[in-house]
Structures are given as C-alpha cells and as structure tokens.
Design a protein around this motif. Structure first.
Motif, PDB file in Angstrom:
ATOM      1  N   LYS A   8       0.726  -1.301   0.044  1.00  0.00           N
ATOM      2  CA  LYS A   8       0.052  -0.002  -0.033  1.00  0.00           C
ATOM      3  C   LYS A   8       0.723   1.196   0.100  1.00  0.00           C
ATOM      4  CE  LYS A   8      -3.652  -2.623   0.653  1.00  0.00           C
ATOM      5  NZ  LYS A   8      -2.923  -3.948   0.351  1.00  0.00           N
TER       6      LYS A   8
ATOM      7  N   THR B 223      -0.811   3.843   2.548  1.00  0.00           N
ATOM      8  CA  THR B 223      -2.183   4.258   2.287  1.00  0.00           C
ATOM      9  C   THR B 223      -2.978   3.150   3.346  1.00  0.00           C
ATOM     10  OG1 THR B 223      -2.082   4.977   0.248  1.00  0.00           O
ATOM     11  CG2 THR B 223      -4.072   4.498   0.966  1.00  0.00           C
ATOM     12  N   THR B 224      -3.687   3.786   4.254  1.00  0.00           N
ATOM     13  CA  THR B 224      -4.883   2.843   4.846  1.00  0.00           C
ATOM     14  C   THR B 224      -6.083   2.845   3.980  1.00  0.00           C
ATOM     15  OG1 THR B 224      -4.018   3.707   7.119  1.00  0.00           O
ATOM     16  CG2 THR B 224      -6.378   2.810   6.899  1.00  0.00           C
TER      17      THR B 224
ATOM     18  N   ASN C 101      -9.566   2.019   2.971  1.00  0.00           N
ATOM     19  CA  ASN C 101     -11.297   2.010   3.725  1.00  0.00           C
ATOM     20  C   ASN C 101     -12.122   1.482   2.477  1.00  0.00           C
ATOM     21  OD1 ASN C 101     -11.649   4.070   1.643  1.00  0.00           O
ATOM     22  ND2 ASN C 101     -11.051   5.720   3.078  1.00  0.00           N
TER      23      ASN C 101
ATOM     24  N   ASP D  80      -6.178   1.859  -2.803  1.00  0.00           N
ATOM     25  CA  ASP D  80      -4.979   1.687  -2.176  1.00  0.00           C
ATOM     26  C   ASP D  80      -4.177   2.830  -2.759  1.00  0.00           C
ATOM     27  OD1 ASP D  80      -4.022   0.396  -4.166  1.00  0.00           O
ATOM     28  OD2 ASP D  80      -3.619  -1.179  -3.331  1.00  0.00           O
TER      29      ASP D  80
ATOM     30  N   ASP E  90      -6.902   7.745   1.206  1.00  0.00           N
ATOM     31  CA  ASP E  90      -7.541   7.716   2.397  1.00  0.00           C
ATOM     32  C   ASP E  90      -7.502   9.255   3.042  1.00  0.00           C
ATOM     33  OD1 ASP E  90      -4.976   8.524   3.507  1.00  0.00           O
ATOM     34  OD2 ASP E  90      -4.560   6.531   4.036  1.00  0.00           O
TER      35      ASP E  90
END
Length: 378
Positions: A195, A229-230, A232, A237, A258
């Motif tokens: 990510k 990147t987180t 969601n 990503d 994010d």
C-alpha cells in the motif's frame, strides 16, 4: 458580486464559445469506437446542496473523455492532458486551452512498448522550456511500466517526445522547484508494504544525461519520501497524488486512498529534512487528488474527488473550508463532476472534471458531457 443577469450572460457566452471550439478528431465519427460508459441519461438529483459557483468553461467530446493535468504555458495558455482512461479506445492527447478555445496541442504520443498505450497525467514546463508529463500505465500494467516523458519545445511548438525516467508504478504529479523536479508515484509498493507510495526527486542535470531507470520495489535513491495508505470502504489503495510547495519551499501532498495530508520539509539541496502527517481542522477530507498552492496566501486548493468537491486548506492554521461542492452531476452547466486537477491563474481556478469514479464516490458513473470548469476567486 455580479448581478444574476450578468452571470447569466457570461455563462451563455462561455457555453457558446465552447460549442464553437469543440476539439476535433481525425477519425470518422461513424467509425469511432462504441462508447461503453458515457451516456446522456440525466444524473440523479444532487445529493449535496450546491456550494460555490463553478462555471462551465469547455465541453469535450467522447474522444477526449477524461481531462486531467493542467500546465501553465509560457504564452499564458494552458496545456491539458487527456489520458482517456474512462474509454481508452481513443488515444491519449495533449490539448491547448484558453478561456475561449480548445485545440489539439500534441497527438501521436509515444505508447509504452508493452502496453501499447499512452496515458499522460500531470504535467509542467521545466526551467529548460520543455514540457514534462507523468504517464500512468498502472491501469494497463501493474509491472512498473509508468514513465516520465519530456516534450521538447522549440519556438513555442512541441516536437520530439522522449522518455527521461521509466519504471514508475503509477507516476502522477509533476512539480518543478528551481532546477529540481518532484514526482509522486501513487503505487510505489515495497516488499511488506503493498500500500506504499512515494515522492521522487530528480535534478535537471540528471534528466539531461539520458533515461533514468528506477529500481522497483526498493528504496531507490531518487525516492525522497515514502508513505503508506490505509485502505477504507472504497478499497482504493492509491497513495500520494497531488503535489506543490508553499512560500517557504515546503512540499505538500495528500493520499488519494485515505485523504491523509502531508508536509515534507527540504534541506537547502532539496533532499529530505522532515516528513510530517498533518492534522486538519474543520471538514474531514477523505480523498486528495490534485492540488495547487497559492504562495501569496499559502492556501492549498485541493480536489476532493470522492465527495465531488474543491476544498481549501489554510496552511498557516490547517483549517479546511469548502470552496465548491456538488452531488452526483454529469458536469452539465459547469457543475463539478469528480474534480481531479486544479490550476490557479490570476483570480480564476481552473478545474478538470475527470469523471471516472471509484466505489463509494459521490460520482457514480462516467457520462457525457465531458467538461472543464472554472471558479472565480474574486
């Protein structure tokens, strides 16, 4: 504030100008590929009360279906990249734009040998007078096929196009600061971090020596800063995207996936001094696409693609306000239709309506018309 009659006349004049300056295609319309995404079905009603007053600047045809990067040219015109990622049956092109005209700037862009596609994204003129653009091959290949390209410009005319850096994952934003070029790669994944994304740094002297070949899945020496990147509910990503610098020379970027906003402070030689994750106040921005900073005010104008909005971040206070926002529109009459890039020129903010949605975006489909908008900052 202008009277409603003046605004109406201005809007009508702009629309008439756009209709008279439709970009031309050399293909026979009857033989053009079938459009599998664009439609003239009216969009669903706005789900967000309209904020601000975006205006229609230009309407593009289906052969120019995803307007994206914007670069201010030395003659005051704007160069627009059109990667055609929503319907890549049409070849990517660069276009030249003024307030009342839109014309072809450069066609026959060099395709990447293995994907047989060209996909120009952000772009900027360098201190050498040539035009540099990032190329996003990620949708065609995940095998680090993206590139940084240079258009040699002579006497104001585009000429030879050449590769100056290759083996990006998803090359995206392009910003010159002096004789140094900074490029975001939204998919610079490393082992153990799929990510990841990065900002890369290149000097003009390096770029003039011949093609630079990056080392994928490593901390390549050109990587200035790395990010994660987180993911969601959008399942996107993509990492750092838009990029610019403030009056103190500090870089700012944000994550498409994010919405995290970052500041990167540089040493005098342009290398990394400090990397910070910033806490914004006011509205939460869930997605940061293109951005531009007014260095006179140190305000960042940010494309919030997910929520179909243009946000303003005061870099002195980190407060967020919304400049413009629309619901699920088709871009008709200049309403925002998934803004992806912005360019500040005088008191006018130019907006590219990319119109290629991801899951859980306010924009639900790519549809005609394909549009360019502007917002008056007066």
């Amino acid at each position: 504030m202008k009277s409603s009659l003046t605004a109406l006349l201005l809007g009508g004049a702009l629309l008439a100008g756009c209709q008279q300056n439709q970009p031309k295609t050399e293909q026979n319309p009857a033989a053009q590929p079938t459009d599998s995404t664009a439609t003239h079905v009216p969009p669903t009603a706005d789900t967000v009360a309209t904020i601000g007053q975006p205006q229609l600047l230009h309407t593009l045809d289906e052969a120019h279906n995803t307007p994206d990067g914007l670069a201010l040219a030395p003659d005051g015109s704007i160069i627009l990249s059109v990667p055609n990622l929503a319907n890549n049956a049409y070849p990517a092109v660069l276009m030249k734009m003024t307030d009342d005209s839109l014309s072809t700037y450069l066609t026959n862009l060099p395709v990447e040998p293995t994907t047989q596609k060209a996909a120009p994204m952000d772009l900027a003129f360098g201190p050498d007078g040539h035009l540099y653009y990032a190329e996003n091959q990620y949708e065609n290949s995940k095998d680090f096929k993206s590139r940084l390209m240079r258009v040699r410009v002579e006497n104001g005319k585009p000429g030879k196009v050449e590769t100056v850096v290759d083996k990006f994952g998803l090359a995206n934003a392009v910003v010159w600061k002096g004789n140094t070029l900074y490029v975001t790669d939204s998919q610079w994944d490393l082992p153990g971090n799929d990510k990841g994304s990065a900002i890369f740094r290149f000097t003009l002297a390096e770029l003039n020596k011949g093609p630079i070949h990056l080392q994928p899945k490593t901390k390549d020496p050109h990587a200035l800063a790395l990010f994660t990147t987180t993911v969601n509910e959008t399942n996107v990503d993509n990492g750092v995207d838009g990029l610019d610098y403030d009056s103190q020379g500090r870089l700012y970027t944000g994550s498409f996936g994010d919405g995290t906003f970052y500041r990167v402070t540089l040493k005098p030689d342009g290398t990394l001094a400090r990397q910070e994750t910033l806490t914004l106040t006011g509205k939460k921005i869930p997605c940061i696409d293109g951005l531009i900073i007014d260095r006179k005010t140190d305000k960042a104008y940010v494309c919030n693609s997910r929520q179909n909005a243009i946000e303003v971040i005061d870099l002195k206070t980190l407060a967020v306000t919304t400049l413009a926002q629309n619901g699920d529109t088709d871009g008709r009459d200049g309403l925002l239709d998934q803004p992806a890039e912005v360019l500040l020129k005088g008191q006018r903010l130019y907006v590219s309506d990319f119109d290629k949605p991801e899951r859980n975006f306010v924009n639900t489909r790519s549809d005609a018309p394909h549009t360019m908008s502007y917002i008056s900052l007066k």
